[in-house]
Design a protein around this motif. Structure first.
Motif, PDB file in Angstrom:
ATOM      1  N   ASN A   1       0.905  -1.203   0.031  1.00 30.49           N
ATOM      2  CA  ASN A   1      -0.130   0.081  -0.142  1.00 30.49           C
ATOM      3  C   ASN A   1       0.901   1.124  -0.029  1.00 30.49           C
ATOM      4  O   ASN A   1       0.368   2.250   0.602  1.00 30.49           O
ATOM      5  CB  ASN A   1      -0.932   0.072   1.116  1.00 30.49           C
ATOM      6  CG  ASN A   1      -0.255  -0.302   2.343  1.00 30.49           C
ATOM      7  OD1 ASN A   1       1.051  -0.346   2.430  1.00 30.49           O
ATOM      8  ND2 ASN A   1      -0.979  -0.391   3.627  1.00 30.49           N
TER       9      ASN A   1
ATOM     10  N   GLY B   1       2.881   2.948   1.336  1.00 33.87           N
ATOM     11  CA  GLY B   1       3.434   3.495   2.751  1.00 33.87           C
ATOM     12  C   GLY B   1       3.906   5.089   2.616  1.00 33.87           C
ATOM     13  O   GLY B   1       4.666   5.485   3.359  1.00 33.87           O
ATOM     14  N   LEU B   2       3.223   5.755   1.731  1.00 32.29           N
ATOM     15  CA  LEU B   2       3.318   7.124   1.409  1.00 32.29           C
ATOM     16  C   LEU B   2       2.667   7.793   2.469  1.00 32.29           C
ATOM     17  O   LEU B   2       1.636   7.306   3.202  1.00 32.29           O
ATOM     18  CB  LEU B   2       2.859   7.554   0.177  1.00 32.29           C
ATOM     19  CG  LEU B   2       3.473   7.030  -0.883  1.00 32.29           C
ATOM     20  CD1 LEU B   2       3.060   7.513  -2.453  1.00 32.29           C
ATOM     21  CD2 LEU B   2       5.151   7.422  -0.969  1.00 32.29           C
ATOM     22  N   LEU B   3       3.478   9.070   3.199  1.00 29.05           N
ATOM     23  CA  LEU B   3       2.583   9.732   4.305  1.00 29.05           C
ATOM     24  C   LEU B   3       1.595  10.773   3.651  1.00 29.05           C
ATOM     25  O   LEU B   3       2.122  11.591   2.737  1.00 29.05           O
ATOM     26  CB  LEU B   3       3.579  10.555   5.040  1.00 29.05           C
ATOM     27  CG  LEU B   3       4.862   9.660   5.771  1.00 29.05           C
ATOM     28  CD1 LEU B   3       5.900  10.446   6.254  1.00 29.05           C
ATOM     29  CD2 LEU B   3       4.277   8.297   6.205  1.00 29.05           C
ATOM     30  N   PRO B   4       0.268  10.449   3.734  1.00 29.75           N
ATOM     31  CA  PRO B   4      -0.568  11.680   2.997  1.00 29.75           C
ATOM     32  C   PRO B   4      -0.449  12.935   3.327  1.00 29.75           C
ATOM     33  O   PRO B   4      -0.902  14.029   2.425  1.00 29.75           O
ATOM     34  CB  PRO B   4      -1.947  10.892   3.396  1.00 29.75           C
ATOM     35  CG  PRO B   4      -1.674  10.288   5.063  1.00 29.75           C
ATOM     36  CD  PRO B   4      -0.313   9.846   4.591  1.00 29.75           C
ATOM     37  N   TRP B   5       0.123  13.114   4.502  1.00 27.98           N
ATOM     38  CA  TRP B   5       0.050  14.769   4.735  1.00 27.98           C
ATOM     39  C   TRP B   5       1.377  15.418   4.066  1.00 27.98           C
ATOM     40  O   TRP B   5       1.471  16.728   4.361  1.00 27.98           O
ATOM     41  CB  TRP B   5       0.182  14.941   6.379  1.00 27.98           C
ATOM     42  CG  TRP B   5       1.120  14.487   7.031  1.00 27.98           C
ATOM     43  CD1 TRP B   5       2.549  14.773   7.533  1.00 27.98           C
ATOM     44  CD2 TRP B   5       1.260  12.881   7.495  1.00 27.98           C
ATOM     45  NE1 TRP B   5       3.275  13.520   7.837  1.00 27.98           N
ATOM     46  CE2 TRP B   5       2.424  12.711   8.058  1.00 27.98           C
ATOM     47  CE3 TRP B   5       0.252  11.993   7.413  1.00 27.98           C
ATOM     48  CZ2 TRP B   5       2.831  11.451   8.818  1.00 27.98           C
ATOM     49  CZ3 TRP B   5       0.602  10.568   8.054  1.00 27.98           C
ATOM     50  CH2 TRP B   5       1.930  10.492   8.786  1.00 27.98           C
ATOM     51  N   ARG B   6       2.280  14.733   3.444  1.00 24.01           N
ATOM     52  CA  ARG B   6       3.319  15.083   2.931  1.00 24.01           C
ATOM     53  C   ARG B   6       3.163  15.143   1.478  1.00 24.01           C
ATOM     54  O   ARG B   6       2.477  14.440   0.924  1.00 24.01           O
ATOM     55  CB  ARG B   6       4.641  14.346   3.306  1.00 24.01           C
ATOM     56  CG  ARG B   6       5.010  14.664   4.775  1.00 24.01           C
ATOM     57  CD  ARG B   6       6.416  13.648   5.037  1.00 24.01           C
ATOM     58  NE  ARG B   6       6.980  14.102   6.074  1.00 24.01           N
ATOM     59  CZ  ARG B   6       8.385  14.234   6.370  1.00 24.01           C
ATOM     60  NH1 ARG B   6       9.053  14.216   5.302  1.00 24.01           N
ATOM     61  NH2 ARG B   6       8.838  14.549   7.833  1.00 24.01           N
TER      62      ARG B   6
ATOM     63  N   LEU C   1      11.839  12.040   3.080  1.00 27.50           N
ATOM     64  CA  LEU C   1      11.863  11.416   4.483  1.00 27.50           C
ATOM     65  C   LEU C   1      13.169  10.511   4.922  1.00 27.50           C
ATOM     66  O   LEU C   1      13.524  10.622   5.772  1.00 27.50           O
ATOM     67  CB  LEU C   1      10.550  10.667   4.476  1.00 27.50           C
ATOM     68  CG  LEU C   1      10.049   9.926   5.760  1.00 27.50           C
ATOM     69  CD1 LEU C   1       9.942  11.009   6.963  1.00 27.50           C
ATOM     70  CD2 LEU C   1       9.309   8.526   5.432  1.00 27.50           C
TER      71      LEU C   1
ATOM     72  N   HIS D   1       0.133  16.180  -3.192  1.00 32.12           N
ATOM     73  CA  HIS D   1      -0.165  15.135  -2.100  1.00 32.12           C
ATOM     74  C   HIS D   1      -0.429  13.893  -2.605  1.00 32.12           C
ATOM     75  O   HIS D   1      -1.174  13.599  -3.788  1.00 32.12           O
ATOM     76  CB  HIS D   1      -1.462  15.519  -1.029  1.00 32.12           C
ATOM     77  CG  HIS D   1      -0.688  16.656  -0.266  1.00 32.12           C
ATOM     78  ND1 HIS D   1      -0.127  16.497   0.899  1.00 32.12           N
ATOM     79  CD2 HIS D   1      -1.204  18.173  -0.221  1.00 32.12           C
ATOM     80  CE1 HIS D   1       0.216  17.543   1.578  1.00 32.12           C
ATOM     81  NE2 HIS D   1      -0.396  18.441   0.777  1.00 32.12           N
TER      82      HIS D   1
ATOM     83  N   GLY E   1      -2.639  11.727  -2.318  1.00 33.03           N
ATOM     84  CA  GLY E   1      -4.020  11.592  -2.442  1.00 33.03           C
ATOM     85  C   GLY E   1      -4.527  11.958  -3.757  1.00 33.03           C
ATOM     86  O   GLY E   1      -5.661  11.753  -4.081  1.00 33.03           O
TER      87      GLY E   1
ATOM     88  N   GLN F   1       1.437   6.983  -7.512  1.00 35.49           N
ATOM     89  CA  GLN F   1       1.999   6.800  -5.815  1.00 35.49           C
ATOM     90  C   GLN F   1       2.898   5.460  -5.969  1.00 35.49           C
ATOM     91  O   GLN F   1       4.054   5.782  -4.973  1.00 35.49           O
ATOM     92  CB  GLN F   1       0.697   6.300  -5.206  1.00 35.49           C
ATOM     93  CG  GLN F   1      -0.320   7.379  -4.872  1.00 35.49           C
ATOM     94  CD  GLN F   1      -1.447   7.055  -4.152  1.00 35.49           C
ATOM     95  OE1 GLN F   1      -1.202   6.201  -3.025  1.00 35.49           O
ATOM     96  NE2 GLN F   1      -2.503   7.522  -4.365  1.00 35.49           N
TER      97      GLN F   1
END
Lengths: 256, 255
Positions: A83, A85-90, A98, A130, A132, A139
């Motif tokens: 999935n 493992g990306l950070l949605p807020w970044r 990161l 982002h 999303g 992604q």
């Protein structure tokens, strides 16, 4: 030998019953190899991957990378999760940065390295988006850029293209194949897709369930970039199919 | 636009029923004031400056009590949520204190902190602290394990993991906690000011009662409701905006 897996077993205790996820697995992997772990669900391929990556401890046996026993995840090896493992807020840029934040790098240098790998996967114009806002394939490319940015020795991929549609999936296979040729990383790639394994791997490790173990190892001596419709490709594909069908013949007693 | 229409109709109906009840009922005007009387009381409060001063004092106390509660509850909640074993020991105590109404502490609060700004601040703190603490702890527990694995893989230490991974990923839940706690805390502000203060919206209620001014009493009550409503919509807007900026609400293409 770069990665040495010696007679490794993994047991879980579930509801007071011991469940064997992996039994007596031995495998040697050379530096720069592209290895596919192929098998149906429950064959222990993800358990094996997580054990080499250091996320799971093995019950018996020993795994060593470059002579050092694996006990915990290392920054030298990066895992790409199914999935992503990306950070949605970044943003894309910040996600790729990161892995570089743990290293002692100047901010500017960090930004440049991240930008370089984002452009390598062709997402420069999305660097401020982002996750999303991106499609699944995009992604996944961000996750690949993030992994490459820390210049790892090994990249672990756990069914990374599992959630993509068939065409995007083939495109991503092309891309990861050419990235592998350029960057010369060792890649260990978990999949249950036979075509994917034959297209990507130097060697296909065929695993079977109950308990999870290695059934056989099929080398794929085809030149890259591989043609999915060539006769040689289909021959190796057939051979792997036979390997799995053998398993069925063993079970004939269950047919009526 | 449709929303404005709904609001307008609902208030017109409410005020009409109120006026009808006053006109056809036989209640004493000083016990049940008419809408017009309340508007006059409201005007009087505004002209004398009492209302502005009361709102200012109340908002100040509220801001201080709520901010300290929010910051400390989030920090402590992150810590307790991360070190679950410690939380298992703290949890029983929290569960014991949580169902106690903040007002129950008032006698102690007044004894310890006297009269003035502090008692109301302490009551607001108690009212806001527990909901934020508990949502933060549960939010930390819900953080996607993949993110934790990614952090480990990239060699982030515990402090970096908490700050860069756990806090932002728990933020949407924490924001909901902050929103709920704001409403609860505003409710208890009035109770705190009714006992421990000589100014503010809560005190205005006591003052109006002592002067037998039902119109001012109702005007103060309505002001409290109106400001609570405004605060709630403001934090709701801020919450939505922040979630959007930080990419939690996928816009355009969708995930």
């Amino acid at each position: 030998m770069f990665i040495n897996i010696e007679d490794v077993s993994k047991n879980y205790i579930q509801n007071k019953k011991t469940f064997c996820a992996m039994e007596h697995v031995s495998l040697q992997i050379e530096e720069g190899e592209f290895i596919c772990l192929l098998g149906p669900s429950g064959c222990g391929k993800t358990t094996l991957l997580n054990s080499i990556a250091g996320f799971e401890k093995v019950s018996e046996g020993r795994i060593a990378i470059a002579g050092n026993e694996v006990t915990a995840p290392s920054t030298k090896n990066v895992t790409i999760f199914q999935n992503y493992g990306l950070l949605p807020w970044r943003t894309v840029q910040k996600n790729v940065e990161l892995g570089l934040e743990g290293k002692k790098l100047a901010k500017k240098e960090r930004r440049e390295i991240a930008a370089r790998y984002i452009s390598l996967v062709g997402l420069s114009e999305f660097s401020k988006s982002h996750p999303g806002q991106l499609s699944g394939g995009m992604q996944q490319r961000v996750a690949i850029a993030r992994a490459l940015a820390v210049d790892p020795e090994i990249i672990f991929m756990d069914e990374p293209f599992g959630a993509l549609d068939a065409l995007t999936r083939m495109k991503m296979q092309d891309e990861i194949s050419s990235i592998w040729q350029e960057q010369k990383k060792t890649i260990i790639f978990v999949t249950h897709d036979i075509d994917e394994a034959v297209f990507l791997a130097d060697r296909v490790v065929i695993m079977t369930p109950n308990p999870g173990k290695i059934k056989s190892i099929v080398p794929v001596p085809l030149a890259r970039k591989r043609d999915r419709t060539s006769e040689d490709f289909l021959k190796i594909r057939d051979r792997i199919f036979t390997e799995f069908e053998m398993k069925q013949k063993d079970n004939t007693e269950f047919y009526i | 636009m449709k929303k404005v229409f709904h609001i307008a109709v609902s208030f017109i109906v409410l005020i009409s029923i109120w006026q009808l009840a006053v006109s056809f009922g036989s209640w004493n005007e000083s016990l049940f004031p008419s809408p017009l009387k309340v508007v006059q009381g409201f005007k009087e409060l505004m002209e004398s400056g009492t209302l502005a001063a009361g709102i200012k004092d109340s908002l100040y106390r509220f801001a201080v009590g709520y901010s300290i509660a929010a910051v400390s509850a989030i920090i402590i909640g992150m810590f307790l949520g991360w070190f679950r074993k410690l939380w298992n020991f703290v949890n029983p105590v929290v569960q014991l204190i949580r169902p106690i109404s903040p007002i129950a502490w008032l006698p102690f609060v007044v004894l310890w902190f006297g009269i003035g700004d502090l008692p109301a601040m302490v009551i607001i703190f108690i009212a806001a602290f527990f909901p934020i603490l508990l949502t933060t702890i549960s939010a930390v527990g819900k953080v996607d394990q993949t993110y934790i694995k990614v952090a480990k893989n990239f060699g982030l230490n515990q402090f970096q993991t908490l700050l860069k991974i756990v806090l932002p990923s728990a933020f949407p839940f924490i924001a909901t906690g902050l929103h709920l706690a704001l409403g609860t805390a505003w409710v208890f502000l009035v109770a705190g000011e009714m006992v421990g203060s000589q100014t503010g919206l809560g005190f205005m209620i006591i003052d109006a009662r002592n002067n037998l001014r039902a119109d001012m009493l109702l005007a103060s009550i309505l002001s409290i409701g109106l400001i609570g409503l405004i605060l709630d919509s403001l934090i709701g807007l801020a919450e939505k905006k922040l979630l959007k900026i930080s990419g939690f609400v996928p816009n355009e293409r969708g995930a």
